[in-house]
Each structure stands twice: as C-alpha cells, then as structure tokens.
Design a protein around this motif. Sequence first.
Motif, PDB file in Angstrom:
ATOM      1  N   MET A 163     -37.664-137.122 -59.797  1.00  0.00           N
ATOM      2  CA  MET A 163     -38.300-136.181 -60.713  1.00  0.00           C
ATOM      3  C   MET A 163     -37.393-135.652 -61.825  1.00  0.00           C
ATOM      4  N   PHE A 164     -36.096-135.622 -61.585  1.00  0.00           N
ATOM      5  CA  PHE A 164     -35.197-135.178 -62.654  1.00  0.00           C
ATOM      6  C   PHE A 164     -35.041-136.234 -63.748  1.00  0.00           C
ATOM      7  N   GLY A 165     -35.577-137.425 -63.488  1.00  0.00           N
ATOM      8  CA  GLY A 165     -35.491-138.496 -64.487  1.00  0.00           C
ATOM      9  C   GLY A 165     -36.742-138.604 -65.346  1.00  0.00           C
ATOM     10  N   VAL A 166     -37.651-137.656 -65.211  1.00  0.00           N
ATOM     11  CA  VAL A 166     -38.896-137.707 -65.981  1.00  0.00           C
ATOM     12  C   VAL A 166     -38.598-137.458 -67.459  1.00  0.00           C
ATOM     13  N   THR A 167     -39.091-138.355 -68.325  1.00  0.00           N
ATOM     14  CA  THR A 167     -38.908-138.125 -69.758  1.00  0.00           C
ATOM     15  C   THR A 167     -40.233-138.038 -70.508  1.00  0.00           C
ATOM     16  N   TYR A 168     -41.339-138.226 -69.794  1.00  0.00           N
ATOM     17  CA  TYR A 168     -42.657-138.014 -70.398  1.00  0.00           C
ATOM     18  C   TYR A 168     -43.678-137.952 -69.270  1.00  0.00           C
ATOM     19  N   VAL A 169     -44.863-137.487 -69.599  1.00  0.00           N
ATOM     20  CA  VAL A 169     -45.973-137.498 -68.655  1.00  0.00           C
ATOM     21  C   VAL A 169     -47.099-138.259 -69.334  1.00  0.00           C
ATOM     22  N   VAL A 170     -47.788-139.119 -68.551  1.00  0.00           N
ATOM     23  CA  VAL A 170     -48.881-139.912 -69.133  1.00  0.00           C
ATOM     24  C   VAL A 170     -50.201-139.622 -68.437  1.00  0.00           C
ATOM     25  N   LEU A 171     -51.226-139.460 -69.259  1.00  0.00           N
ATOM     26  CA  LEU A 171     -52.568-139.289 -68.729  1.00  0.00           C
ATOM     27  C   LEU A 171     -53.357-140.570 -68.978  1.00  0.00           C
ATOM     28  N   ALA A 172     -54.315-140.816 -68.093  1.00  0.00           N
ATOM     29  CA  ALA A 172     -55.273-141.882 -68.378  1.00  0.00           C
ATOM     30  C   ALA A 172     -56.063-141.475 -69.613  1.00  0.00           C
ATOM     31  N   PRO A 173     -56.404-142.402 -70.485  1.00  0.00           N
ATOM     32  CA  PRO A 173     -57.119-142.051 -71.719  1.00  0.00           C
ATOM     33  C   PRO A 173     -58.421-141.292 -71.431  1.00  0.00           C
ATOM     34  N   GLU A 174     -59.065-141.596 -70.286  1.00  0.00           N
ATOM     35  CA  GLU A 174     -60.344-140.962 -69.957  1.00  0.00           C
ATOM     36  C   GLU A 174     -60.151-139.598 -69.295  1.00  0.00           C
ATOM     37  N   HIS A 175     -58.909-139.203 -69.068  1.00  0.00           N
ATOM     38  CA  HIS A 175     -58.643-137.946 -68.370  1.00  0.00           C
ATOM     39  C   HIS A 175     -59.306-136.779 -69.100  1.00  0.00           C
ATOM     40  N   PRO A 176     -59.998-135.890 -68.363  1.00  0.00           N
ATOM     41  CA  PRO A 176     -60.764-134.812 -69.004  1.00  0.00           C
ATOM     42  C   PRO A 176     -59.908-133.882 -69.877  1.00  0.00           C
ATOM     43  N   LEU A 177     -58.628-133.742 -69.595  1.00  0.00           N
ATOM     44  CA  LEU A 177     -57.774-132.847 -70.385  1.00  0.00           C
ATOM     45  C   LEU A 177     -57.456-133.397 -71.779  1.00  0.00           C
ATOM     46  N   VAL A 178     -57.567-134.704 -71.923  1.00  0.00           N
ATOM     47  CA  VAL A 178     -57.056-135.343 -73.138  1.00  0.00           C
ATOM     48  C   VAL A 178     -57.746-134.823 -74.399  1.00  0.00           C
ATOM     49  N   ARG A 179     -59.082-134.828 -74.372  1.00  0.00           N
ATOM     50  CA  ARG A 179     -59.818-134.382 -75.559  1.00  0.00           C
ATOM     51  C   ARG A 179     -59.520-132.914 -75.880  1.00  0.00           C
ATOM     52  N   ALA A 180     -59.442-132.112 -74.821  1.00  0.00           N
ATOM     53  CA  ALA A 180     -59.166-130.695 -75.021  1.00  0.00           C
ATOM     54  C   ALA A 180     -57.798-130.474 -75.658  1.00  0.00           C
ATOM     55  N   LEU A 181     -56.815-131.228 -75.204  1.00  0.00           N
ATOM     56  CA  LEU A 181     -55.459-131.059 -75.709  1.00  0.00           C
ATOM     57  C   LEU A 181     -55.331-131.507 -77.164  1.00  0.00           C
ATOM     58  N   ALA A 182     -56.130-132.488 -77.525  1.00  0.00           N
ATOM     59  CA  ALA A 182     -56.010-133.027 -78.879  1.00  0.00           C
ATOM     60  C   ALA A 182     -56.881-132.277 -79.882  1.00  0.00           C
ATOM     61  N   ARG A 183     -57.866-131.574 -79.366  1.00  0.00           N
ATOM     62  CA  ARG A 183     -58.845-130.939 -80.243  1.00  0.00           C
ATOM     63  C   ARG A 183     -58.174-130.059 -81.305  1.00  0.00           C
ATOM     64  N   GLY A 184     -58.554-130.320 -82.555  1.00  0.00           N
ATOM     65  CA  GLY A 184     -58.068-129.496 -83.661  1.00  0.00           C
ATOM     66  C   GLY A 184     -56.636-129.755 -84.061  1.00  0.00           C
ATOM     67  N   THR A 185     -55.995-130.751 -83.433  1.00  0.00           N
ATOM     68  CA  THR A 185     -54.617-131.036 -83.816  1.00  0.00           C
ATOM     69  C   THR A 185     -54.582-132.229 -84.769  1.00  0.00           C
ATOM     70  N   ALA A 186     -53.419-132.450 -85.313  1.00  0.00           N
ATOM     71  CA  ALA A 186     -53.240-133.578 -86.229  1.00  0.00           C
ATOM     72  C   ALA A 186     -53.391-134.918 -85.504  1.00  0.00           C
ATOM     73  N   TYR A 187     -53.309-134.861 -84.189  1.00  0.00           N
ATOM     74  CA  TYR A 187     -53.350-136.093 -83.418  1.00  0.00           C
ATOM     75  C   TYR A 187     -54.769-136.503 -83.023  1.00  0.00           C
ATOM     76  N   GLU A 188     -55.726-135.605 -83.273  1.00  0.00           N
ATOM     77  CA  GLU A 188     -57.062-135.804 -82.717  1.00  0.00           C
ATOM     78  C   GLU A 188     -57.697-137.150 -83.064  1.00  0.00           C
TER      79      GLU A 188
END
Length: 824
Positions: A253-278
């Motif tokens: 766990m101390f070697g973690v350099t990113y976290v990945v979600l499945a594209p269909e993950h319910p959090l994804v849309r919420a996190l991107a909403r209204g951002t430049a990445y949306e």
Amino acid sequence: MEEQYQFAHIEAKWQEIWRVAGASQVAEHATKPKFYALAMFPYPSGNLHMGHVRNYSIVDVIARFKRMQGYNVLHPIGWDAFGLPAENAAIKNQRPPGEWTWSNIENMKSQLQSMGISYDWQRELATCHPGYYRFTQWIFLEFYRHGLVYKKKAAVNWCPSCSTVLANEQVVDGACERCETVVTKKDLEQWFFKITDYAEALLADLEKLPGWPEKVKTMQRNWIGRSEGVEADFHITGRSESIRIYTTRVDTMFGVTYVVLAPEHPLVRALARGTAYEDQVLSFIEKMKGLNEITRTSAETEKEGLFIGQYCQNPLSGEQVPIWIANYVLLEYGTGAVMGVPAHDERDFEFARKYALPFPTVILAPDKPLTAKDQELEAAYSARGLMVNSGEFDGLDSEEAWDRMADALEQRSLGMRKVNFRLRDWLISRQRYWGAPIPMIYCATCGTVPVPEDQLPVLLPDDIVFKAGENPLTTSASFVQTVCPVCGAAARRETDTMDTFMCSSWYYLRYTDPRNQDLPFAKDQVDYWMNVDQYVGGVEHAILHLLYSRFITKALRDFGYLQIDEPFENLLTQGMVCMDGSKMSKSKGNVVSPEEIISRFGADTARLFILFAAPPEKDLEWSDQGVEGCFRFLNRTWRLVHQTREAILHAGETPGQLDDAAREMRRQTHVAIQRVSNDVGVRFNFNTAISAIMELINAVYHYKEVPDASPAILRETVEAILILLAPFAPHITEELWEQLGHAGGIHNLTWPALDEDALKQDEVTIVLQINGKIRDRLQTPADMGVEALEAQVRALPKIQELTQGKTIVKVITVPGKLVNIVVK
RNA sequence: GCCGAUGUGGCGGAACUGGCAGACGCACGGGACUUAAAAUCCCGCGAGCCCAAAGCUCGUACCGGUUCGAUUCCGGUCAUCGGCACCA
C-alpha cells in the motif's frame, strides 16, 4: 452345421422379454444395500450419437455388475427436454416446440431401447412435462421464500442470435456457448439465484469429494475464485466521499501512486461533473460501452485510461494520489476500484509506464541490492520480500506486514479484511418460450407476487406466435393477463422462463420418486436413494451443471428437504468419441451413427467396442476395423458355446481328479474372475476387463482340443466367460446361457466368487538378473525357499560363467519373481 | 501468463505396490482348410547387428538424478490437449 450368431433376432427377443418382465424396475428394499447409477440425461435432439452410446454403455456395465453383486440398483433415464433447438425448429416449421420434442423423445427412446440398457423405464421423466416443471417452479418459489432469488437490473450477457440473456457460465471466450455468437451487454431487469451465498461451501465441500476427478474440482475452484484481501477507503480530497478499493496486496500500500475506477463506477460521473475533465471522461465512458466483452476483458487489450482531475488520500501513508479511470478495471469484481502499485503489480506496471506515473519500490527481493533505482525496474516484482519505504512497517517480511497493515486499517476504521469470489450470482431468466415459466406475477398495487403453490404449474400457453427475436410468451394474451393472487386485481404475469440448467439441476432427485403429485420427492424415498453413487457424463459439464446441482442440493438441504451435502458421490468424466483425431460432429462430417452400427453388428458389438477401445475417461478413436474385431470376438464366443455344448450338457457335477492341463485351465478362469472383478468394480477399466475375457477365450479354445479335456472344467470355464461378459454384452450371454440349459436368466445370477486356491501355481518362472540386466530364466517350484533358490541360481553354468572373475556384492531375491546378482 | 492432464510398436492400448516393456485388439506377413474366395484355425510381428539361428545391443518425448533394478519415484526441458485468464 452349427447355428449362426443371429444378433438381430436374439437382441429383439431378449429386449422384449426384459421389457415384459420389467427386469430392471426397483423399489426401496429393507435389507439390500442400494446403489444409484446415473448417466447425465440426454437432450432430445432427435438421434442418439456415439457419445450417448459410450455414456450409457459405461453406466449400464456398472449397474449390471452391481446388481450381480447383490445391490439394489437404481438406474433411471429421462429427458432434458426444454431448450432452444425445439424453439428454433418451431420457428422454422411453424409447429409447436412440444411436438418436435416429444417426437424426438419417442425416436431416441426406441434407439435407446435397441441398446439393451437396463433402465427402470417406469421412472422415465421429461423436464418439459407439466408434472415435472411444476416442481421446477415449486423449487423456484422455495428459493424465493428463503431469500435466495432476487430480481435486479444489471448489465447482463445477451446473445443476439438466441435473443436471450445468458449466465456467466454460458459465456465461453466471450461468445454464446450454444451458437458461438459474440455476446453483448444489455441493461435488463433479471432474476438471479444467489449462488454466491454458497460460494464458500461449494468451495470447501470439494474436499468431501474424493471420488471426483481432480481436474473437475480444480475447474470448479478456479471458477469460484476465492481470494483473501482487504477493502480500504481512500478519502477524496476536498469532498465528503471516499473511494473503496479492494486489494489482495495490502502489503504494497505504500507503493500506491494512483487509484483507478472502472469507467462505469457510479462515482465517476459525479467526480467529473462541472470540471474541465467532464467531456473527456464522458466520451471515454461511451467508448468503453461500445466495446464488446471479449476485447474489453482480454489481457491482450492495451491498457487505456484517463486522469479525471481529482485526488484522494492513501489511508496508511497519507499521501495524495491522482484518481484515474481505466479499461482494465471491472465494475463487477471487488469494489470496482483498485489501487495502482506499479512496482509490484504487472498490470499497474504496464499502465504506469504508459502514462509516466511513478513506481516506488516498497518490497525488495531477497537477493536484490537496495541501490536499485525505481525507474530502472524492468518488470514488476510481485513476490514476497523485505518491506522498505513503508513507514513503520519497514524491515518486516512482506507476509507479516500484510497482517500488520490490515490490522492497522481495521483499527483506524479505514478498511477491513474481505474475502472475494469470482463467482457471480446465477442469472436464470431467459426471454424464451420453451422453458419452465417463472411463477411470478406483477401487480400494480401489491408489487411482485409469487404464484401460490396450489396454482402450480404455471402452464405454457398454446396461443403464441413464434417469431425470431421476440419472446413468444409476450404474444399470448391469455398468459400475460392474469389476476393478482393477493388482491385479485388485474395483473401481469412474468414472461421469462427459467434457464434449462435449472431443470437439470434437480432431476436426479426426482428419479427417486418420479410420480409424486404433491412434492418434488418424498423424504423417505430421497433419503433412501440419494446420493448418486456413480455419476457419469462429459467433462463439458464440469462447471455449469455440476456446480448448479451442488448448489441446489445444498440449498434444499438447508430448507430441510434433504439430508445430504453433496449430490454425486463419485463422478466419472468420460472422454469424447473421435474420428480422424477430432470429436465426432455433424459439422465436421465425421459421424458414425449408432443405428447403423447396431443394425450391422448388433448392440452387443457396439457396446463392447466402445468399452474396449479406450479407458472410459480418455478420448476414444473410432475404428470400423476395431468394431469388426469385437464382432469376431462375439462370434468366437458363440462358436465356443456351440462346440462345447454337448460336452457341457453331459458333464458331471464334480470334475474329479484334475490333471495339469485342467488345473491350469481352472487357474486361468479364476485369474480372469479376479481381473474382471477388479477392473469393473474398482478401476473402471473396462478395456482391460474385456481383454481378460478375450484371453480366457483364447485359452479355452486350446484347452478344448486337449485329449481328455474335462467336461466339468470346460463347463466352469465357458460359464464363467458368459457371466463375466454379461454386463458388457447382455443379449448374447443371456441367449447362450439359456442354450446351456439354464432357466432364470444370466443377469439374475450372483457374480462369480474367486477361488483363491485355484490361483496357486506349482511352478513359477524366476527372472535371473546380473546387475539388473536379464540374463536368464528359471523354472522353479512355487514354494521354494529363498536360500535354496539362491543356491540353485549360483550353481547354474550360465550364471557361473557370467560372474566368473567378479565379486558378488549382494544378491536380491524377490520370492516368486526374480533373483538379481550384483557383481563388481 | 496461471492451473491441470497427457506423451509407450504401423494404430487403439496394457504393464495395478519400483521387479520379464509392448497383454488384448486392429493392421500386416506366412501357413492350414478350399477347385477358388470369404469365413475359420494355427504361427510370426519394437529397432539394430546377422544369410539365418543362437546371441548381443538399443528402446517407454528429451536431459539428468535416486536405486541392485525406473514406463513407474525426484529435478529440469520440450511438445500436445484441456480449463481459467486485466479478478486487483
């Protein structure tokens, strides 16, 4: 001129006699031990093929052998009669699927009867019969009552060609296991059986199945796919939510350099909403949706991902890491989110290298110097080792650190140990007509309501239109429109039917009490017969049918209907029947029809060949000449009886004084009894059992030409041949047994007992070796002592010559077998 | 990639607990019977040396090990088949 072996006449004659007598019917018995022999029941495709012949011949030999050994043998047959081919035929011919199915059953039944298999036909069943599927529905309702059935909307496997959904187990290499069409994903509301509740038990109880092939158990273990890991929360920076990940390598766990979600993950849309990445995120999700299952989940597909502009916090190190989405993370497994540890996971390594993410080392290989720079890594190191760069855990062995870090997460309420399974719940809805209707009703006020038990069966309607690509049940107004069993208001019936694997997951229970009108089976009957002592079928069912059946059995046990933990005590997976090196199949055009073989040579020859050509679990290469060889053997048996019949019929009861030839003949008879008993009863090596009978025939052909051949010995030998052969070739042996003046039938006899004394030999051949190489052989009395034997061997001129001038280091003597002189 | 299985004559296969490799069957060759053929019966049938026989040598995918002795046990390699496969 002696009478010819007229197999057609003989087989028809005895099949009729056995049928009229109900020769293989059984009932529970107070004292006899029971034996339940079962072949996987056939789908009524219309014609028997060689795979069936092999399967049923194997089980019939076992059943007949066990009967002769005094067991009360249940040997039933039935039809796995629901399924798509009937419906496709219905669309093509515009005739009801039932018509096609029942006429196929009739045809295959007569083919089966021509094989002379000892079935209890009184117990015949067909899963498409309302008297059967009524209880398939009953079982569904029991599962519903116990909370093991639920309905949910999910992205399910859809076969466009069969126009129905499929269970995970029915998707092979991303394609439909039936028609090989590439499967797509569809969001549908479907019925599921909670097989995952039994994942642990299904895995653990494989240990209780020593009578199953290791291969099948391994396949089930892999399919269930148990893994022990940890779920941990990565708090999203600047927000209230966390991302829960699942990992089996919490030690990294101390070697973690990113976290990945499945594209269909319910959090994804919420996190991107209204951002430049949306925009980018949404188009990435769309792109993933467009991919089919094979490319999406194949390890060969290049990893692809996208940073979504947010960060989260490592619960152990406190470090901030970026949040990504990527194609290689699956929503359905674990939590749909993973931590990326490039230095210690092959996939993460590949991904990190592509996107230039850092990969700090946190575990050192035992032989690797500390100086290695992270960026010089050539591959991920995924084995155990020494903890580094991991704060308080530095210096520990990684396996110990695993536990300490899991403890730490649990203490801080940031994570917990979690066991995950690859196994998913069993999707049992099918958008097809020819299956057992799911007994549920939808009411506007009462919601989803089960059909009451006294209204079963929910019958399949006749007023339907068969069209490709549409569920025919939806076209029947009389079926769809119903009333709510609770409030009586107009309601709608469920139009999906059950997966046919549901029907075949409990049929072995129904055989124990097949005509019960009130229950799928009565307790005393199922308790008497279950479980199946010997189950035989193709290895293609290693996961599907065999896993589902184990699940259904365990659940019914927990509901109180069964006492057994496992349905099938012993399992034999037979090999395929091949020709020119590949499996016989219509599409390859390399089929030999059982009907043709039976009409040319008879059922006894067909059975004998298919059992003789290979051991049952191996693939069998078909050989027309091999079949003729077996036919010759049966003719030879026929002639033997006719040539010795006069002598046998006039033989006295006792053989009197035996000469050497008679004693040797008798010895060989008992060697054969011993070998066949062991090969059939213990080893299931029917090929070598048949060889042993052939050898005995060859021997008696010689013995009968000996002057003064004893008629009593001839009789014992010839009768032994017939009895040993009876389970393999039931018709010819029954006929010849009658011709030898016996009433009562050969199959009602008791299996011959072994006379140990008859096996004894006066003289044995001793192999003489010098330094392990064979130099000579020596006839000696069987009871010669070790010292006397060694002395005699040393005195032999040949041995003297070969050992001359050398030192005898030692002499190894295996009594009755060999003497090995070690010289230097 | 991981897991599992298999590898023996011209062919299907046998050798069960480490003790005669190739049982049994097929194919093939020879002989008997027959006017002839089929059927049947008998004999032979891993490779090499050898006119032949006796005899010897080699031989169970390959390399090595353990052992008096290995198709069998152990280590490694190769090949074929089957299952799973981005399962974190």
